[in-house]
Every structure is written in C-alpha cells, then in structure tokens.
Design a protein around this motif. Structure first.
Motif, PDB file in Angstrom:
ATOM      1  N   SER A   1       0.832  -1.202   0.000  1.00  0.00           N
ATOM      2  CA  SER A   1       0.000   0.000   0.000  1.00  0.00           C
ATOM      3  C   SER A   1       0.868   1.254   0.000  1.00  0.00           C
ATOM      4  N   LEU A   2       0.334   2.313  -0.565  1.00  0.00           N
ATOM      5  CA  LEU A   2       1.080   3.568  -0.624  1.00  0.00           C
ATOM      6  C   LEU A   2       1.384   4.130   0.766  1.00  0.00           C
ATOM      7  N   PRO A   3       0.415   4.128   1.712  1.00  0.00           N
ATOM      8  CA  PRO A   3       0.766   4.607   3.060  1.00  0.00           C
ATOM      9  C   PRO A   3       1.900   3.810   3.696  1.00  0.00           C
ATOM     10  N   THR A   4       1.939   2.502   3.438  1.00  0.00           N
ATOM     11  CA  THR A   4       3.023   1.684   3.984  1.00  0.00           C
ATOM     12  C   THR A   4       4.360   2.071   3.368  1.00  0.00           C
ATOM     13  N   LEU A   5       4.373   2.307   2.067  1.00  0.00           N
ATOM     14  CA  LEU A   5       5.604   2.730   1.396  1.00  0.00           C
ATOM     15  C   LEU A   5       6.077   4.078   1.935  1.00  0.00           C
ATOM     16  N   PHE A   6       5.146   4.995   2.114  1.00  0.00           N
ATOM     17  CA  PHE A   6       5.520   6.322   2.599  1.00  0.00           C
ATOM     18  C   PHE A   6       6.009   6.260   4.044  1.00  0.00           C
ATOM     19  N   ASP A   7       5.381   5.415   4.855  1.00  0.00           N
ATOM     20  CA  ASP A   7       5.851   5.252   6.233  1.00  0.00           C
ATOM     21  C   ASP A   7       7.233   4.600   6.268  1.00  0.00           C
ATOM     22  N   ALA A   8       7.492   3.706   5.325  1.00  0.00           N
ATOM     23  CA  ALA A   8       8.815   3.075   5.259  1.00  0.00           C
ATOM     24  C   ALA A   8       9.893   4.108   4.936  1.00  0.00           C
ATOM     25  N   ILE A   9       9.569   5.046   4.057  1.00  0.00           N
ATOM     26  CA  ILE A   9      10.518   6.119   3.736  1.00  0.00           C
ATOM     27  C   ILE A   9      10.761   6.989   4.966  1.00  0.00           C
ATOM     28  N   ALA A  10       9.682   7.327   5.677  1.00  0.00           N
ATOM     29  CA  ALA A  10       9.825   8.130   6.897  1.00  0.00           C
ATOM     30  C   ALA A  10      10.663   7.394   7.936  1.00  0.00           C
ATOM     31  N   PHE A  11      10.414   6.093   8.085  1.00  0.00           N
ATOM     32  CA  PHE A  11      11.193   5.280   9.020  1.00  0.00           C
ATOM     33  C   PHE A  11      12.677   5.325   8.652  1.00  0.00           C
ATOM     34  N   PHE A  12      12.977   5.142   7.379  1.00  0.00           N
ATOM     35  CA  PHE A  12      14.366   5.123   6.928  1.00  0.00           C
ATOM     36  C   PHE A  12      15.044   6.465   7.173  1.00  0.00           C
ATOM     37  N   CYS A  13      14.322   7.554   6.954  1.00  0.00           N
ATOM     38  CA  CYS A  13      14.888   8.887   7.166  1.00  0.00           C
ATOM     39  C   CYS A  13      15.203   9.123   8.638  1.00  0.00           C
ATOM     40  N   VAL A  14      14.236   8.863   9.514  1.00  0.00           N
ATOM     41  CA  VAL A  14      14.462   9.073  10.949  1.00  0.00           C
ATOM     42  C   VAL A  14      15.575   8.156  11.444  1.00  0.00           C
ATOM     43  N   PHE A  15      15.553   6.907  11.017  1.00  0.00           N
ATOM     44  CA  PHE A  15      16.594   5.952  11.397  1.00  0.00           C
ATOM     45  C   PHE A  15      17.975   6.461  10.989  1.00  0.00           C
ATOM     46  N   THR A  16      18.087   6.962   9.771  1.00  0.00           N
ATOM     47  CA  THR A  16      19.372   7.452   9.268  1.00  0.00           C
ATOM     48  C   THR A  16      19.853   8.662  10.052  1.00  0.00           C
ATOM     49  N   PHE A  17      18.961   9.607  10.315  1.00  0.00           N
ATOM     50  CA  PHE A  17      19.346  10.809  11.049  1.00  0.00           C
ATOM     51  C   PHE A  17      19.807  10.461  12.468  1.00  0.00           C
ATOM     52  N   VAL A  18      19.103   9.530  13.108  1.00  0.00           N
ATOM     53  CA  VAL A  18      19.476   9.126  14.470  1.00  0.00           C
ATOM     54  C   VAL A  18      20.850   8.468  14.472  1.00  0.00           C
ATOM     55  N   VAL A  19      21.073   7.542  13.557  1.00  0.00           N
ATOM     56  CA  VAL A  19      22.360   6.846  13.495  1.00  0.00           C
ATOM     57  C   VAL A  19      23.490   7.828  13.207  1.00  0.00           C
ATOM     58  N   PHE A  20      23.265   8.747  12.275  1.00  0.00           N
ATOM     59  CA  PHE A  20      24.300   9.720  11.915  1.00  0.00           C
ATOM     60  C   PHE A  20      24.671  10.585  13.116  1.00  0.00           C
ATOM     61  N   LEU A  21      23.668  11.124  13.794  1.00  0.00           N
ATOM     62  CA  LEU A  21      23.939  12.011  14.924  1.00  0.00           C
ATOM     63  C   LEU A  21      24.568  11.250  16.085  1.00  0.00           C
ATOM     64  N   ALA A  22      24.079  10.046  16.361  1.00  0.00           N
ATOM     65  CA  ALA A  22      24.637   9.260  17.461  1.00  0.00           C
ATOM     66  C   ALA A  22      26.082   8.877  17.182  1.00  0.00           C
ATOM     67  N   ARG A  23      26.383   8.575  15.937  1.00  0.00           N
ATOM     68  CA  ARG A  23      27.732   8.128  15.609  1.00  0.00           C
ATOM     69  C   ARG A  23      28.736   9.275  15.592  1.00  0.00           C
ATOM     70  N   TYR A  24      28.370  10.393  14.992  1.00  0.00           N
ATOM     71  CA  TYR A  24      29.327  11.489  14.836  1.00  0.00           C
ATOM     72  C   TYR A  24      29.303  12.482  15.989  1.00  0.00           C
ATOM     73  N   GLN A  25      28.324  12.347  16.893  1.00  0.00           N
ATOM     74  CA  GLN A  25      28.330  13.187  18.085  1.00  0.00           C
ATOM     75  C   GLN A  25      28.183  12.305  19.317  1.00  0.00           C
ATOM     76  N   SER A  26      26.960  12.017  19.723  1.00  0.00           N
ATOM     77  CA  SER A  26      26.755  11.116  20.861  1.00  0.00           C
ATOM     78  C   SER A  26      25.274  10.795  20.982  1.00  0.00           C
ATOM     79  N   LEU A  27      24.980   9.770  21.755  1.00  0.00           N
ATOM     80  CA  LEU A  27      23.585   9.416  22.013  1.00  0.00           C
ATOM     81  C   LEU A  27      22.870  10.520  22.783  1.00  0.00           C
TER      82      LEU A  27
END
Length: 351
Positions: A107-133
């Motif tokens: 479904s389109l809502p599922t695809l869009f939520d997957a994109i949102a999940f990937f974006c938030v996941f990426t931002f969290v990992v980037f900030l945690a890795r290059y700065q701190s938790l």
C-alpha cells in the motif's frame, strides 16, 4: 646547563609541525547501540499520528497518494530526448513507487511510512555516531517530522547520501552506487554531492596552507550566497528553460521570514568565530555554507526550510562542537527555538 638549553631549542626547531585538524574527526564505528536507537526512535516516529495532532494531513503526502492512485504517471508523457531528462523527471521515484505498489501489492501509506522510518533511522544513526547518544533529543524537531513524512523524495535521497558518507572505505563501491542513485530520486542530490566534494577539496587546500583561513571562511559564506541566488530566481529561470514542471512554484514556496531565520543567522555568527580547527571539520564547514545560504535567502528568496531539515543532524553537531563556554547558551537558545517551532507547527501552520 647551556648544553641542555641548546638541545631543547634544537628539538623544538626540528620537531615536525603539528598535524592539521582532520576534515572529519575520527568517528567511532557503527555499533549495535546506534542501530537499536535508530530503529526504536524511527518506529516511535511512524506510530505517532502526526496528522491527527496537527489537525490536517501533510500536503505533499496527500498529493503523492492522489498522484500514484489516480493520475497519469509523469513518465507516460515525458520526453527523454536528453540525458538530463532522466534527472529532472526523477525517473527512479516515478517508477519505483508504482512498481512496489502494483507488483508487490504494498500500500502507498506503507511505502511512505517506510521512507519516513528510513529517514528518521538514518538521522538518528548519523547524529549518534558522529556526536553522541546524548544529542538525540535535539532531533525532536518539526523540521525532521515534515522532512520525513512529507518531503519524501528529498528525505529518501538525502538519507542515501548520508549512508554513502557513513560507509567505510572498504565499501566505497556501495557508497558510489548510493550517490548515483540519489539524483534519480531528487535532483537536489547533485547539489549536495558537488558541495561535499568542493568542501573536501577546500579543506585540504586550507590544511596544506594554500588558502589563508580567512579566505577559506569567506569562501564558505560566499558559497552559501551563490547557492541562495541559484535556488531563487536563477533556479526559476533554469527550470523554465528545461520545461521542468516545478518552475511555476519555485519562488512562491521558497522564502522564509526574518523571525524564523533569526536563530540560524545567530548560529552562523557563532560558527564563524570558532577558529580553524572547528571550521575545517567537514560537517561544520557544510553547516556554515547552509547557514550562510539560509541567511542570504532573506535577500534572494531561495529555499530555506527543506535545506534546514535535510541538514538538521549536521547543524546539531555544529552547535555541540562550539566552545564549551558558549555551548550551553547555543543549545538553550535552540531548545527555546524548537519549542516555538512546535507551537507554530502544531497550532498555527505546517512548516
């Protein structure tokens, strides 16, 4: 005694010069903790009914739902007579979403939520890795929510670029592949890639002594001014010449007011006074360009909000790497600013 003094002076004279600051301070390796934090926070983000909290849907999300359900796909009537047509029409976005929706029955809502999940996941990992938790609470900002859940083409493409940056050198082919994919999702990826390459080159030249630091710093501000001009009226003219469908709405949605921009202008002033070791870190250098871009948008009317949203992890890192004497004031001001953003986002209007 004179012999010892002479020996000490000779040692100081012949000692190798101090090594310049690295463009990217050595980041700790990606850990399971980073990944788990990213997964948990991304899951939490996609479970929150943001539309209900705001009282209305995300505009771009609704438009994409209608487009992929009822409208003729752009690729059906677009002409691909030049190589850049594949970029300006963002062929991968307009082909991948229908394929996953129709062929795999997602479904389109599922695809869009997957994109949102990937974006938030990426931002969290980037900030945690290059700065701190400990920096992760600063990501709780409506800029990220709008970017992840509404500006999906941009968020997906930029997340791929962040992973290209984070991948180790032994996975360079994979990083190059991500860089090549991103522009076919959103053409602005080309701009981000070119900016990153230019910054890497400028930092190396400065560290080799080929560029005075004041000249290097002025170049970062000038680059932001050029980007602001290019994304305003100039971008409108270019898109019109190329026949791009977005030419008519570039200027109307672009500018941001002085009050909204004031914090970022102040942060630019702070960043410019932090010294060479700070300014030659590529994340901080990138942030200085973006902050200059946002500041000059008051004059040229270029995009601000989407660039701020895409750059949020780097901007937070830039704040947290300021001098310890002023860092509490910078972080405190950002916290107050974020509260005002949330009020505006939830009660007044969308970003």
């Amino acid at each position: 005694m004179s012999y010892l003094i002479l020996q000490d002076a000779l040692a100081r004279h012949t000692a190798p010069p101090p090594r310049p600051a690295a463009a990217v301070p050595a980041a700790p390796p990606l850990t399971l903790t980073h990944v788990l934090c990213g997964v948990l926070l991304a899951l939490l983000a996609v479970q929150i009914p943001w539309a209900d909290l705001r009282g209305y849907e995300f505009v771009d999300r609704v438009n994409y739902l209608h487009y992929f359900k009822y409208e003729e796909n752009l690729l059906e009537y677009s002409r691909f007579s030049h190589w850049y047509d594949y970029l300006t029409n963002e062929i991968l976005w307009h082909s991948a979403i229908p394929y996953l929706h129709k062929t795999w029955d997602i479904s389109l809502p599922t695809l869009f939520d997957a994109i949102a999940f990937f974006c938030v996941f990426t931002f969290v990992v980037f900030l945690a890795r290059y700065q701190s938790l400990l920096a992760l609470p600063l990501l709780l900002n409506p800029l990220l929510m709008t970017f992840a859940f509404d500006q999906m083409r941009n968020s997906l493409a930029f997340s791929l670029l962040l992973w290209a940056f984070m991948l180790p050198r032994k996975l360079l082919p994979a990083a190059v592949l991500l860089v090549l994919i991103a522009p076919f999702l959103h053409t602005s990826s080309v701009l981000f890639v070119l900016l990153w390459l230019c910054l890497t080159l400028a930092i190396r030249w400065q560290q080799k002594g080929w560029l005075p630091y004041w000249f290097y710093l002025g170049g970062l501000v000038f680059a932001g001014a050029v980007l602001s001009f290019a994304s305003g009226e100039l971008l409108h003219q270019i898109l019109s010449v190329l026949g791009d469908r977005r030419a008519e709405r570039v200027l109307g949605n672009a500018s941001s007011g002085l009050l909204y921009t004031l914090f970022w202008i102040a942060l630019l002033g702070v960043a410019l006074t932090q010294g060479r070791r700070y300014g030659t870190q590529i994340i901080c250098a990138y942030a200085i360009v973006i902050l200059s871009f946002v500041s000059f948008n008051l004059v040229f009317g270029g995009y601000s909000l989407r660039f701020l949203a895409a750059s949020l992890p780097m901007l937070i890192i830039t704040m947290l790497r300021t001098d310890s004497r002023i860092k509490p004031f910078v972080v405190g001001a950002f916290g107050l600013y974020a509260c005002l953003q949330w009020y505006y986002w939830l009660k007044v209007d969308g970003l």
